[in-house]
Motif scaffolding. Structure first.
Motif, PDB file in Angstrom:
ATOM      1  N   UNK A  62     -25.981   0.008  71.538  1.00  0.00           N
ATOM      2  CA  UNK A  62     -27.232  -0.343  72.226  1.00  0.00           C
ATOM      3  C   UNK A  62     -28.263  -0.717  71.084  1.00  0.00           C
ATOM      4  N   UNK A  63     -28.894  -1.809  71.407  1.00  0.00           N
ATOM      5  CA  UNK A  63     -29.970  -2.350  70.538  1.00  0.00           C
ATOM      6  C   UNK A  63     -31.238  -1.746  71.282  1.00  0.00           C
ATOM      7  N   UNK A  64     -31.842  -0.955  70.614  1.00  0.00           N
ATOM      8  CA  UNK A  64     -33.034   0.172  70.876  1.00  0.00           C
ATOM      9  C   UNK A  64     -34.370  -0.609  71.013  1.00  0.00           C
ATOM     10  N   UNK A  65     -35.064  -0.912  72.093  1.00  0.00           N
ATOM     11  CA  UNK A  65     -36.388  -1.471  72.162  1.00  0.00           C
ATOM     12  C   UNK A  65     -37.114  -0.353  71.265  1.00  0.00           C
ATOM     13  N   UNK A  66     -38.211  -0.925  70.974  1.00  0.00           N
ATOM     14  CA  UNK A  66     -39.370  -0.138  70.062  1.00  0.00           C
ATOM     15  C   UNK A  66     -40.111   0.886  70.968  1.00  0.00           C
ATOM     16  N   UNK A  67     -40.355   0.595  72.306  1.00  0.00           N
ATOM     17  CA  UNK A  67     -40.838   1.726  73.043  1.00  0.00           C
ATOM     18  C   UNK A  67     -40.153   2.930  73.401  1.00  0.00           C
ATOM     19  N   UNK A  68     -38.699   2.626  73.444  1.00  0.00           N
ATOM     20  CA  UNK A  68     -37.935   3.820  73.533  1.00  0.00           C
ATOM     21  C   UNK A  68     -37.771   4.525  72.141  1.00  0.00           C
ATOM     22  N   UNK A  69     -37.650   3.980  71.241  1.00  0.00           N
ATOM     23  CA  UNK A  69     -37.751   4.779  69.787  1.00  0.00           C
ATOM     24  C   UNK A  69     -38.956   5.529  69.668  1.00  0.00           C
ATOM     25  N   UNK A  70     -40.048   5.044  70.189  1.00  0.00           N
ATOM     26  CA  UNK A  70     -41.330   5.762  70.272  1.00  0.00           C
ATOM     27  C   UNK A  70     -41.119   6.914  70.800  1.00  0.00           C
ATOM     28  N   UNK A  71     -40.734   6.719  72.078  1.00  0.00           N
ATOM     29  CA  UNK A  71     -40.675   7.745  73.057  1.00  0.00           C
ATOM     30  C   UNK A  71     -39.863   9.144  72.594  1.00  0.00           C
ATOM     31  N   UNK A  72     -38.771   8.384  72.181  1.00  0.00           N
ATOM     32  CA  UNK A  72     -37.688   9.253  71.532  1.00  0.00           C
ATOM     33  C   UNK A  72     -38.109  10.408  70.344  1.00  0.00           C
ATOM     34  N   UNK A  73     -39.020   9.640  69.355  1.00  0.00           N
ATOM     35  CA  UNK A  73     -39.585  10.457  68.248  1.00  0.00           C
ATOM     36  C   UNK A  73     -40.862  10.790  68.623  1.00  0.00           C
ATOM     37  N   UNK A  74     -41.644  10.809  69.820  1.00  0.00           N
ATOM     38  CA  UNK A  74     -42.941  11.089  70.099  1.00  0.00           C
ATOM     39  C   UNK A  74     -43.183  12.296  69.330  1.00  0.00           C
ATOM     40  N   UNK A  75     -42.656  13.453  69.131  1.00  0.00           N
ATOM     41  CA  UNK A  75     -43.345  14.470  68.439  1.00  0.00           C
ATOM     42  C   UNK A  75     -43.503  14.225  66.897  1.00  0.00           C
ATOM     43  N   UNK A  76     -43.105  13.055  66.548  1.00  0.00           N
ATOM     44  CA  UNK A  76     -43.438  12.733  65.123  1.00  0.00           C
ATOM     45  C   UNK A  76     -44.275  11.727  64.567  1.00  0.00           C
ATOM     46  N   UNK A  77     -44.912  11.435  65.994  1.00  0.00           N
ATOM     47  CA  UNK A  77     -45.583  10.231  65.766  1.00  0.00           C
ATOM     48  C   UNK A  77     -46.891  10.122  64.995  1.00  0.00           C
ATOM     49  N   UNK A  78     -47.387  11.485  64.228  1.00  0.00           N
ATOM     50  CA  UNK A  78     -48.547  11.738  63.643  1.00  0.00           C
ATOM     51  C   UNK A  78     -47.850  11.709  61.987  1.00  0.00           C
ATOM     52  N   UNK A  79     -46.881  11.596  61.615  1.00  0.00           N
ATOM     53  CA  UNK A  79     -46.443  11.870  60.412  1.00  0.00           C
ATOM     54  C   UNK A  79     -46.176  10.448  59.691  1.00  0.00           C
ATOM     55  N   UNK A  80     -46.539  10.439  58.481  1.00  0.00           N
ATOM     56  CA  UNK A  80     -46.636   9.462  57.700  1.00  0.00           C
ATOM     57  C   UNK A  80     -45.387   8.416  57.723  1.00  0.00           C
ATOM     58  N   UNK A  81     -44.081   8.786  57.854  1.00  0.00           N
ATOM     59  CA  UNK A  81     -42.854   8.174  57.855  1.00  0.00           C
ATOM     60  C   UNK A  81     -42.795   7.332  59.263  1.00  0.00           C
ATOM     61  N   UNK A  82     -43.620   7.846  60.379  1.00  0.00           N
ATOM     62  CA  UNK A  82     -43.303   7.474  61.590  1.00  0.00           C
ATOM     63  C   UNK A  82     -42.920   5.709  61.723  1.00  0.00           C
ATOM     64  N   UNK A  83     -43.763   4.891  61.312  1.00  0.00           N
ATOM     65  CA  UNK A  83     -43.610   3.497  61.535  1.00  0.00           C
ATOM     66  C   UNK A  83     -42.336   2.978  60.747  1.00  0.00           C
ATOM     67  N   UNK A  84     -41.903   3.577  59.595  1.00  0.00           N
ATOM     68  CA  UNK A  84     -40.735   3.340  59.083  1.00  0.00           C
ATOM     69  C   UNK A  84     -39.525   3.704  59.839  1.00  0.00           C
ATOM     70  N   UNK A  85     -39.594   4.832  60.565  1.00  0.00           N
ATOM     71  CA  UNK A  85     -38.685   5.494  61.409  1.00  0.00           C
ATOM     72  C   UNK A  85     -38.337   4.708  62.531  1.00  0.00           C
ATOM     73  N   UNK A  86     -39.281   4.128  62.932  1.00  0.00           N
ATOM     74  CA  UNK A  86     -39.403   3.271  64.426  1.00  0.00           C
ATOM     75  C   UNK A  86     -38.390   1.993  63.913  1.00  0.00           C
ATOM     76  N   UNK A  87     -39.037   1.386  62.655  1.00  0.00           N
ATOM     77  CA  UNK A  87     -38.378   0.010  62.179  1.00  0.00           C
ATOM     78  C   UNK A  87     -36.935   0.410  61.848  1.00  0.00           C
ATOM     79  N   UNK A  88     -36.621   1.666  61.303  1.00  0.00           N
ATOM     80  CA  UNK A  88     -35.293   1.732  61.164  1.00  0.00           C
ATOM     81  C   UNK A  88     -34.482   1.910  62.155  1.00  0.00           C
TER      82      UNK A  88
END
Ligand code: ADP
Length: 167
Positions: free
Chosen positions: A56-82
């Motif tokens: 499955x090719x994950x869309x950005x909004x799903x990745x953001x929802x999956x990792x929503x508890x980490x959204x304040x962390x500095x690595x969050x944007x890189x994590x979503x890109x990854x």
């Protein structure tokens, strides 16, 4: 006197009881590095039941929802890109204690600290490329399977191995 066989009891249990499930995902680095078979086989060999599986090719909004508890962390944007950088393999696995056991099979978040014999301990070197995800609680297992799988994508089946795995 009426006696229930263990297999019949298991079938009744199967319908009545909600068995624990976890969401396991091979991240894009695991797919690109050709580790899909290796990683799936560790859960298969352990004896858990595969309930759902897809590339499955994950869309950005799903990745953001999956990792929503980490959204304040500095690595969050890189994590979503990854996570959205290539296809992932989504899996639902079932079994008593599967959530905690899968976390043990996966190993510590930082692969350099993960024990040898674990997936991350054997197959990765960096936290930002740690090849696999596993839910951290039964509630999150349910939540994440609901996020990544649609109605009807999980299989209802019983493995012929079950009586050889569970007495
Ligand atoms: P886990 O995946 O072991 O449950 P976390 O929930 O803490 O770990 O983090 C989720 C994911 O975010 C990690 O698997 C990893 O891909 C990424 N991550 C966590 N911490 C870092 C970090 N310090 N730098 C880069 N990526 C990180």
């Amino acid at each position: 006197e009426f006696q229930l066989s263990s297999s019949l009891l298991r079938k009744i249990f199967f319908f009545v009881q909600e068995v624990e499930q976890t969401y396991i995902m091979i991240k894009p680095d695991g797919v690109q590095r050709g580790l899909v078979g290796e990683i799936i086989s560790r859960f298969e060999k352990k004896g858990f039941l595969l309930k759902g599986l897809k590339l499955f090719q994950c869309p950005k909004d799903l990745a953001q929802e999956h990792y929503k508890d980490l959204k304040e962390r500095p690595f969050f944007p890189n994590l979503i890109d990854y996570i959205t950088s290539g296809p992932v393999v989504c899996m639902a696995w079932e079994g008593d204690g599967v959530v905690a056991s899968a976390r043990k099979l996966i190993g510590a978040t930082n692969p350099l600290q993960a024990e040898p014999g674990t997936i991350r301990g054997d197959l990765a070197v960096q936290t930002g490329r740690n090849v696999v995800h596993g839910s951290d609680s039964p509630d999150n297992g349910k939540r994440e399977i609901g996020l990544w799988f649609k109605e009807g994508e999980l299989a209802q089946w019983e493995s012929v191995q079950t009586p050889w795995l569970i007495e």
